[in-house]
Design an enzyme around this catalytic site. Structure first.
Site, mmCIF file in Angstrom:
data_model
loop_
_atom_site.group_PDB
_atom_site.id
_atom_site.type_symbol
_atom_site.label_atom_id
_atom_site.label_comp_id
_atom_site.label_asym_id
_atom_site.label_seq_id
_atom_site.Cartn_x
_atom_site.Cartn_y
_atom_site.Cartn_z
ATOM 1 N N SER A 176 -30.488 17.683 -34.881
ATOM 2 C CA SER A 176 -30.386 16.418 -34.788
ATOM 3 C C SER A 176 -30.975 15.606 -35.976
ATOM 4 C CB SER A 176 -30.993 15.761 -33.485
ATOM 5 O OG SER A 176 -31.165 14.375 -33.524
ATOM 6 N N TYR A 189 -38.190 15.210 -27.833
ATOM 7 C CA TYR A 189 -36.918 15.605 -28.270
ATOM 8 C C TYR A 189 -37.121 15.901 -29.694
ATOM 9 C CZ TYR A 189 -31.970 14.788 -29.345
ATOM 10 O OH TYR A 189 -30.914 15.127 -29.624
#
Length: 285
Positions: A176, A189
């Site tokens: 990400s 995350y």
């Protein structure tokens, strides 16, 4: 473990969410006719019931691959992805369960090889995220679950797949933009995504001598069920994607071509690399 037990064990909110209930619907459809770049290949795609995973499954099928659709419990979405793959003339199987457990990861690989005949591509796309404004809001259970789903599953699946992946095989991990920029509301995350980036580079070094390439894709803000189902705060969701240079969130079918490039022979001289479909955000490598 039953579906009900799986949901109760994992969810602290509405994750992972149903694409069938999301409005507006994400764009998953491939842009172009296929050219056979994955003809005769078999791919496992985790999180393939919706979002980026569905777009990847659809594009891979258009390019000739049979697909194992791996997901948690959104059976309606998974059935839709299966129908999309089959409409491209390819085979598809659906496998529901908790990727945070090694036993299920072992079963995913075993059933894929048994039902589809082989394994050439592993796409580690499944993930979960939870929005928390303070680090003290992150529970021990949530912390463990996020790491189990996002990074432990990749270790487990690669371990199970290793004996079935030969020269020319490809592993593509989904990291990400938060691996590079961080995210103040996604502490756990972002940490797992940093681990995935490092895992990609280390695994590439480990496997490249055997002709197995390992790369990753680092999307920016993409419109999938993950964020509106609890993965983003209401404040962030209201302006989702607007801070990118392109001023909008991306669509899953704008990310899937990066996975295709890394899965096919076009990228045969690349390993240990990360592609960045993120709306124009400049990040360090």
């Amino acid at each position: 473990m039953s579906d009900t037990e799986t949901v109760e064990r994992i969810r602290e909110d509405a994750l992972p969410g149903h694409e069938s209930k999301l409005e507006p619907k994400p764009d998953w459809a491939p842009f172009y006719p296929g050219s056979g770049r994955l003809a005769g290949k078999v791919a496992i795609v985790t999180g393939a019931d919706s979002g980026i995973g569905r777009a990847v499954a659809a594009l891979f099928a258009r390019e000739g691959a049979d697909i194992a659709i791996v997901y948690l419990c959104e059976h309606d979405d998974a059935a839709r992805t299966k129908a999309i793959v089959e409409a491209e003339g390819r085979k598809a199987i659906t496998l529901a369960g908790d990727l945070g457990g090694k036993d299920f990861c072992d079963r995913v690989v075993a059933e894929t090889v048994q039902q589809l005949g082989s394994l050439h591509i592993l796409v580690n796309n499944a993930g979960e995220q939870h929005a928390d404004k303070e680090i003290t809001d992150i529970t021990e259970q949530q912390l463990k679950r996020t790491f189990q789903t996002n990074i432990f599953s990749m270790f487990f699946l690669v371990q199970a797949a290793r004996l079935h992946l030969g020269k020319g095989a490809a592993i593509i991990n989904c990291t990400s933009v938060t691996s590079y920029q961080g995210s103040k509301e996604l502490l756990d995350y972002s940490s797992t995504k940093g681990a995935i980036t490092a895992f990609t580079r280390a695994l590439s070094e480990n496997l490249v001598g055997d002709g197995i390439r390992v790369n990753a894709v680092a999307p920016g803000p993409i419109w999938t069920p993950l964020n509106p189902s609890g993965g983003a705060s209401p404040e962030k969701l209201a302006t989702f994607g607007e801070k990118t240079p392109m001023g909008r969130p991306g669509q899953p079918n704008e990310v899937a071509p990066s996975f295709l490039f890394l899965a096919c022979e076009d990228s045969r001289y690349m390993s240990g690399q990360v592609l960045h479909p993120n709306g124009g955000t400049i990040v360090g490598s």
